[in-house]
Design a protein around this motif. Structure first.
Motif, PDB file in Angstrom:
ATOM      1  N   VAL A 239      -2.552 -50.319 -65.138  1.00  0.00           N
ATOM      2  CA  VAL A 239      -1.696 -51.499 -65.223  1.00  0.00           C
ATOM      3  C   VAL A 239      -2.391 -52.573 -64.403  1.00  0.00           C
ATOM      4  CG1 VAL A 239       0.527 -52.503 -64.645  1.00  0.00           C
ATOM      5  CG2 VAL A 239       0.409 -50.134 -65.370  1.00  0.00           C
TER       6      VAL A 239
ATOM      7  N   GLU B   3      -1.458 -57.018 -67.881  1.00  0.00           N
ATOM      8  CA  GLU B   3      -0.238 -56.338 -68.344  1.00  0.00           C
ATOM      9  C   GLU B   3       1.007 -57.047 -67.781  1.00  0.00           C
ATOM     10  OE1 GLU B   3      -0.127 -53.398 -70.298  1.00  0.00           O
ATOM     11  OE2 GLU B   3      -2.267 -53.729 -70.547  1.00  0.00           O
TER      12      GLU B   3
ATOM     13  N   ASN C  54       1.347 -60.503 -69.472  1.00  0.00           N
ATOM     14  CA  ASN C  54       1.879 -60.367 -70.834  1.00  0.00           C
ATOM     15  C   ASN C  54       3.370 -60.036 -70.832  1.00  0.00           C
ATOM     16  OD1 ASN C  54      -0.542 -60.943 -72.082  1.00  0.00           O
ATOM     17  ND2 ASN C  54      -1.195 -58.810 -72.189  1.00  0.00           N
ATOM     18  N   THR C  55       3.792 -59.212 -69.862  1.00  0.00           N
ATOM     19  CA  THR C  55       5.215 -58.868 -69.771  1.00  0.00           C
ATOM     20  C   THR C  55       6.050 -60.090 -69.390  1.00  0.00           C
ATOM     21  OG1 THR C  55       4.616 -56.618 -69.101  1.00  0.00           O
ATOM     22  CG2 THR C  55       6.896 -57.278 -68.714  1.00  0.00           C
TER      23      THR C  55
ATOM     24  N   LEU D  53       8.046 -53.476 -68.306  1.00  0.00           N
ATOM     25  CA  LEU D  53       6.849 -52.822 -67.789  1.00  0.00           C
ATOM     26  C   LEU D  53       7.281 -51.736 -66.815  1.00  0.00           C
ATOM     27  CD1 LEU D  53       3.705 -52.807 -67.285  1.00  0.00           C
ATOM     28  CD2 LEU D  53       4.134 -54.447 -65.452  1.00  0.00           C
TER      29      LEU D  53
ATOM     30  N   ARG E 168       5.488 -51.853 -71.770  1.00  0.00           N
ATOM     31  CA  ARG E 168       4.197 -51.347 -71.296  1.00  0.00           C
ATOM     32  C   ARG E 168       4.419 -50.360 -70.156  1.00  0.00           C
ATOM     33  NH1 ARG E 168       4.010 -56.667 -72.713  1.00  0.00           N
ATOM     34  NH2 ARG E 168       2.281 -57.295 -74.070  1.00  0.00           N
TER      35      ARG E 168
END
Length: 388
Positions: A210, A214, A217-218, A289, A321
């Motif tokens: 992670v 990541e 994007n979250t 996430l 994610r």
């Protein structure tokens, strides 16, 4: 990280302490901005040349007295002073800006949206907000400030991460003790989230990494985010005790058992369904996430994947994610769940309603006060002439 106002400065100061204690290196650079000189002097870890006193010509270093309109004005007026501190930061080395503020006061509540707007205009890196809502017992003016600041701040940042004091203050706790505890809770949760993917030399690399992309994007798509957290203690077999509670046996040789998988999945559920930084219904979250942190041999990949799929079902989101963040030094396995784009948030609706009532009350009281003064001054004094 830019700590705006008293609460913001203290939280960023606490993040620097967390970095020192854990070796996380989350904070590439820290700036504190305030209109009250005493608050800046009370900070311990933010470098003195990165503590910016604004509004000196108007409030003489004494703060804005919970007037967030004035807070916004002086932030606008002194934006160049704040920018000069940011200019000394190697921005090419940062993944994002985080503007931290308490939303109930004056300086942070008014100034944080101003600096966020300014940063977004200049830089391509994401600009996030971390806003702390006041407790409902702190008074109407703070609720009104928070409601107005919230609706402005959320529009000016790429995502607003929210922490609600109301959900965290303990009964009978002193105000100072309460805030210190709350700041620790904030930093612990966000520290694991922001620390994920920051690998130092000689450290373990995650099986399912992670990294900052990541997280970015979250948080993309804007809106409001909340964080859930749960952890359990683990120990090595040599120290005895709690290992068996987590793994079901006394050997570290084969930790990838069905029981370990279940424990990891259970930890994800506890984080999502427990006390969130901003209480809300998790269904309808647009993105999520999951990060599991702890000693590498406890981070069961199958458990993380099951937890991720469970969260997908609960939120109804196709963008969930997940991954792990190995940390050798801790005797704990921690689960952090970031829920982004949440909309079913009763606390925000309540905050806005109380703020509207407070606004009406303030207007009524002001009108009544003006009328009473008029009665007092003019009663039986029609025959007197004013001096000028």
């Amino acid at each position: 990280m830019i700590g705006f106002g008293q609460a913001g400065g203290k939280i960023v100061d606490r993040f620097l302490q967390y970095d020192k204690e854990t070796g996380s290196n989350i904070v590439r650079a820290a700036v504190a901005v305030n209109s009250a000189k005493a608050d800046l002097m009370g900070l311990e870890r933010i470098p003195e040349d990165q503590r910016i006193l604004i509004g000196q010509s108007r409030v003489k270093g004494h703060g804005v007295g919970a007037d967030n309109e004035l807070g916004a004005e002086i932030a606008e007026e002194d934006i160049d002073e704040i920018q000069s501190a940011i200019d000394s930061i190697p921005v090419h080395e940062v993944d994002a800006f985080l503007v931290v503020a308490g939303l109930g006061g004056g300086t942070g509540s008014g100034g944080a949206p101003v600096i966020a707007k300014h940063l977004k205009r200049i830089y391509t890196e994401p600009v996030y907000g971390l806003g702390v809502l006041p407790g409902s017992d702190e008074g109407g003016i703070y609720t009104l400030n928070a409601a107005r600041s919230f609706q402005t701040f959320v529009r000016e940042v790429d995502n607003l991460l929210v922490f609600d004091n109301d959900a965290w203050r303990k009964t009978g706790e002193s105000v100072q003790g309460g805030y210190d505890e709350i700041n620790s809770e904030i930093v612990r949760r966000f520290g694991i989230l922001f620390g994920a993917g920051e690998i130092g030399e000689g450290e373990e690399v995650a099986e399912s990494v992670v990294d900052s992309s990541e997280i970015i994007n979250t948080l993309s798509g804007g809106g409001v985010s909340t964080i859930g957290f749960a952890e359990e203690e683990v120990e090595t077999a040599s120290s005895g005790g709690l290992l068996s509670r987590f793994t079901g046996d006394d050997s570290t040789d084969d930790l990838d058992t069905a029981n370990t998988t279940n424990r990891i999945t259970s930890l994800v559920r506890k984080a999502a369904l427990g006390r969130l930084t901003l209480p809300c219904e998790i269904d309808g979250a647009e993105r999520a996430l999951v990060v599991l942190a702890g000693p590498p041999n406890y981070l069961n990949r199958k458990g993380i994947e099951r937890g991720r799929k469970w969260l997908e079902e609960q939120t109804g989101s196709m963008e969930v994610r997940g991954g792990d963040y190995p940390t050798k030094a801790t005797g704990r396995v921690s689960s952090v769940v970031l829920l982004s784009g949440v909309t079913n948030v009763p606390r925000i609706k309540e905050l806005q309603q109380v703020a509207i009532e407070a606004q009406d009350n303030i207007d009524e009281i002001q009108q009544e006060s003006d009328d009473n003064l008029e009665d007092l001054v003019n009663d039986d004094s029609d025959e007197l002439e004013s001096l000028f």
